[in-house]
Design a protein around this motif. Structure first.
Motif, PDB file in Angstrom:
ATOM      1  N   ASN A 299       0.401  -1.925  -0.172  1.00 55.17           N
ATOM      2  CA  ASN A 299      -0.499   0.205   0.044  1.00 55.17           C
ATOM      3  C   ASN A 299       0.798   1.182   0.193  1.00 55.17           C
ATOM      4  N   GLN A 300       2.200   0.948   0.101  1.00 52.94           N
ATOM      5  CA  GLN A 300       3.415   2.509  -0.261  1.00 52.94           C
ATOM      6  C   GLN A 300       3.079   2.875  -1.201  1.00 52.94           C
ATOM      7  N   SER A 301       3.674   4.674  -0.986  1.00 51.84           N
ATOM      8  CA  SER A 301       3.214   5.488  -2.418  1.00 51.84           C
ATOM      9  C   SER A 301       4.109   4.935  -3.534  1.00 51.84           C
TER      10      SER A 301
ATOM     11  N   GLU B 139       6.944   6.775  -4.117  1.00 49.47           N
ATOM     12  CA  GLU B 139       7.507   7.590  -4.078  1.00 49.47           C
ATOM     13  C   GLU B 139       8.051   5.863  -3.451  1.00 49.47           C
TER      14      GLU B 139
ATOM     15  N   GLU C 194       8.078   5.239  -0.418  1.00 42.45           N
ATOM     16  CA  GLU C 194       7.339   6.251   1.249  1.00 42.45           C
ATOM     17  C   GLU C 194       6.300   5.448   1.705  1.00 42.45           C
ATOM     18  N   LEU C 195       6.759   4.701   3.034  1.00 35.70           N
ATOM     19  CA  LEU C 195       5.164   4.661   3.776  1.00 35.70           C
ATOM     20  C   LEU C 195       4.678   5.686   4.269  1.00 35.70           C
ATOM     21  N   SER C 196       3.460   5.948   4.487  1.00 42.14           N
ATOM     22  CA  SER C 196       2.967   6.721   5.408  1.00 42.14           C
ATOM     23  C   SER C 196       2.841   6.743   6.516  1.00 42.14           C
ATOM     24  N   ASP C 197       2.716   7.905   7.072  1.00 41.22           N
ATOM     25  CA  ASP C 197       3.483   7.623   8.691  1.00 41.22           C
ATOM     26  C   ASP C 197       1.780   6.439   8.894  1.00 41.22           C
ATOM     27  N   HIS C 198      -0.119   6.595   8.377  1.00 32.63           N
ATOM     28  CA  HIS C 198      -0.721   5.588   8.953  1.00 32.63           C
ATOM     29  C   HIS C 198      -0.439   4.387   8.759  1.00 32.63           C
ATOM     30  N   ASP C 199       0.374   4.087   7.522  1.00 32.73           N
ATOM     31  CA  ASP C 199       0.641   2.804   7.160  1.00 32.73           C
ATOM     32  C   ASP C 199       2.042   2.415   8.402  1.00 32.73           C
ATOM     33  N   LYS C 200       2.935   3.351   8.413  1.00 30.49           N
ATOM     34  CA  LYS C 200       3.830   3.225   9.510  1.00 30.49           C
ATOM     35  C   LYS C 200       3.125   2.309  11.320  1.00 30.49           C
TER      36      LYS C 200
END
Length: 88
Positions: free
Chosen positions: A56-58, A60, A62-68
């Motif tokens: 579900n990462q973007s 770019e 990067e993991l979103s703060d929500h995913d982290k």
């Protein structure tokens, strides 16, 4: 029953399984090992949680703060429900 695999082999098989590169025989040996090895079952479950989050990462990478936060909470929940690595 067939030859049992080691934990090191199980980790390799788990990665291959997630990538769709595991033969039927290897899948069978992995399930045999997971049936008897609690630590590898935990690794398998946590690996699935992390892979789901990364899928579900973007764009770019990067993991979103929500995913982290979701990964952290999933792992903590897993540990609180008797799936920790501590010896009992």
């Amino acid at each position: 029953m067939g030859k049992t695999i080691t934990c090191k082999q199980a980790v390799d098989y788990i990665s291959k399984k997630e990538d769709g590169k595991l033969s039927a025989g290897q899948r069978f040996r992995l399930w045999q090992h997971l049936a008897i090895c609690r630590i590898c079952r935990i690794f398998y479950q946590q690996n699935k949680i992390i892979r789901t989050a990364f899928s579900n990462q973007s764009a770019e990478g990067e993991l979103s703060d929500h995913d982290k936060e979701r990964i952290i909470q999933s792992v903590l929940h897993n540990e609180q429900n008797g799936s920790s690595f501590e010896k009992k």
